[in-house]
Design an enzyme around this catalytic site. Sequence first.
Site: not given
Lengths: 457, 473
Positions: A73, A141, A143, A160, A192-196, A356-357
């Site tokens: 999926e 995951d 975060d 940061c 993850s693209g930002r903060r994790g 989903l991830l």
Amino acid sequence: MTREEIESREDESMMDAPQINKPKPEEFFNVNYLRIYYGKRTLFPYSDIHKWLSYGHDGKHPGCDEYYFGRREFSFTLENDVYLRYKSFKNASSMEDAIRSHFPYKIDIGAVYSVDPDKRHAYSQTGSNVFTPVERELVFDIDITDYDDVRYCCSGADVCSKCWPLMTVAIKVIHTSLTEDFGFKHILWVFSGRRGVHCWVCDPKARRMTNEQRSAVAEYFRVYKGNENNARKVALMGYSLHPFLARSYVDYLKGFFEGELQATQSIFSTKDKYEKILAMISDEDIQSELRGKWENSARSSLSEEAISLVRWEQLKNTLQSKKHKAPTLRMCVEEIVFTFTYPRIDLEVSKQMNHLLKAPFCVHPKTGRVCVPIDPNNCDDFDPLAVPTLSQLIEEINSGGSRMDVDDDDDSDTSLLGKSIKFFRSSFLEPLLKSCKEEIESSYKTKIGKSKDSLSW
Amino acid sequence: MEVIRSQKRTASNDVVSNPKIPLYLTAPPLEVRLEEFELFAIDRLRVLKGVSDGLARGKNPKEMDDVVDALWKEHMRHSDASEMLNKDIISHFVIRLVYCRSDELKKWFLSMETALFRHRFRLRNFEAQRAIVGEFGLPYKAVTGAELESLKERLGQVVRSLGQISPSVVNDICCVSVCFFSFLSFAVEAVYYKVPFEEVPDLVAGRRVLIQKGHAFVAGSQLVSLVVTQFRSHISKALILTNRKWMTTIREREKDRLTPIVEALSTTYVGPDYSQSNDYADISLKDIDQVSKSSFPLCMRHLFEKLREDHHLKHGGRMQLGLFLKGVGLKLDDALAFWRAEFSKKVGSERFDKEYAYGIRHNYGKEGKRTDYTPYACQKIISSAPGVGDHHGCPYRHFSEDNLRAALGRMGLSSRGMEDVMDKVRNKHYQLACTLTFEAVYGTSCDVGINHPNQYFEESQKILKSKTPAAPV
């Protein structure tokens, strides 16, 4: 679309992109950039993703299941938050076509089901054709917003160089445990693209784990049990630490707490900050004793960091001498260290197969950064603020410095994204595929009872 | 028949001295009389219901061992050991037939039979336990020699990490001697089995075993985990097969003989699940604030107050409170209005419709696979794991003492009542604590004990309505 048509469309959108000094949100991420990112064959690594998720079932061996990829999926989140679930693709080119017609803001990867997700309604819900997940990577995951109560430099969505090391330590602790304790070999860590960070464990054993087993591993990793309703958020019972926690403490957490963390967060330097720590000590007398020492300490010329270290030593010494007063004090020092440094994973993500991830190499809509892999053996070097952004990638293309050919093995590929894709291939994909093919071959041989190696790859 | 049941000889065989616990692997080739078919099943159902009650009241494992021992002696004992074994086996298979027919029944049967097996196993001595393990035919070997030597230190760490003194002993003067006693039992055990970690999920989850390269090292005293996992997995598969057989052949074939008995047996023992609210409890939006203060149990009151305060709840809280409200009689439209009114204050009504409305409709069975979800019982709420930013869970378990006292104070408990409640909390009897709270708030006794938030609500409404029949409470 032909190559020329794509390129001429790109030229148009390049002309439309305004010259800017201050980046506005649309400049990080917009549909036009996405069209380029997914449109060109040299950016989003379609065939690597397809090879990964096929796990060796490329149809070239009689033991292959050619329908395996088609039962996975995917979900797309489009512009305007339209959400499309249960998407599935027969092969790499239908996946590519679908992505190129929707240009999704986010692509998620789900489980491999018993039948093609997009045909699930065609099967009855009883008997052996029930629509149910059969394989799924073991995923984690982490975060940084879950650490907001212990980081003072940022909060919420910001991250940061002072607080990112919390993620680095988390990767080290979890990765060591996954390999040493659980014996997993094929692990992919992704920004993850930002903060994790996300973690994908892809061993066959991991993919076949039941929800109960996933839940067990998630609980094994769980130490922090906090929210605003309780003060002592880490409670280490017993007379010693479990070997996993002990190793994490000795190899990673203690050093990080007494070193880098003091420098970046100075967790004892103000009253607000140290009161939070005193609340973790379950003895009023000890709290008062320490409070007395710290409240009245003169304005010294020491830096915040130095003050913090001095106070930490005082706390440790006091607790060391008084730890026999009560069982809850026995490992109070360790509890404090764990509260500030130990990984906090999102349990719900790991527990169920159908969760989903986000797919690696997606682009984060809020930052425009690509979700690139992180090398767990060199994670100290990873800087989330230096990850390539969509606009940087597009500028690189415009100045002619992009990768020439997606299948090029040339070591001279120095493009922004090339390094990440190369790492993905050599450190993760190649060893994984080798092992998958061996497994397919050996289970095929077992199935047909042949002992001679009459079919080779 | 009457002959069997009227013979009440003093039984010389204890349940413990009969070491075998059948594994129910294949249906027995025994002849069963029709009367026995039903009666054996009813006796076993009494045992299973007793197990269910014990678990719902939050009894610890040692207490459950005693409960099971007593239940088994009362309902399943027979003077003849082989007759007792037959009854055990026959009754299991009959109940399996009865309870294979729906997901809800299957889940209950699986949980109760597994718990029953677990505690019967624990009551056996080590030799009997090893024999039972052997019957499963598991390929796991004991760790010996050099390998055991290399693991000894860490195995010791695991043992010490599990040794704990309960908080209530802290102020005890014999605390020191308890320390010593516990220390004496910190020795590494004699026998460890090397087992794939997947086989003992509950030991892994509790960090009760050493794990290395995918293997868990299970102590002899922890064998129960290993066999219970095997047992549960086997019964789970068997239920699916039995269901298939029932649907395809048995139900039709037996429609004049066994089928009516089977269908009657299942309705007897599934407790109320509060998915359909009764007349007592339909509430409307305008009354909801008042009703939350007068009739909600502490867990739901806390969630409700936090929702009003923060105009938001995370997923766990939305589920726990949302399903409770459904059970209390809040209709879907009212629920949507209620949640929208709160959430819009924080995220705006557009975002509510986009991100949260679907979930509410899903709870009411209007989306997805259309399951009408049942409100959570206490057991589920107690065993949940609220994390950062969460407010769900059971306050008696998840709150710190200070916060719990404050909350109980707001519910109107006196200091004396509060001490009784806190005493129960310290001993981890969370549902008893809630029951005591109920009794203190309404000035009445609650003998059955609270094991479901909706039960608390309904009982509360009954009492309040009997006092002021006309006014809304």
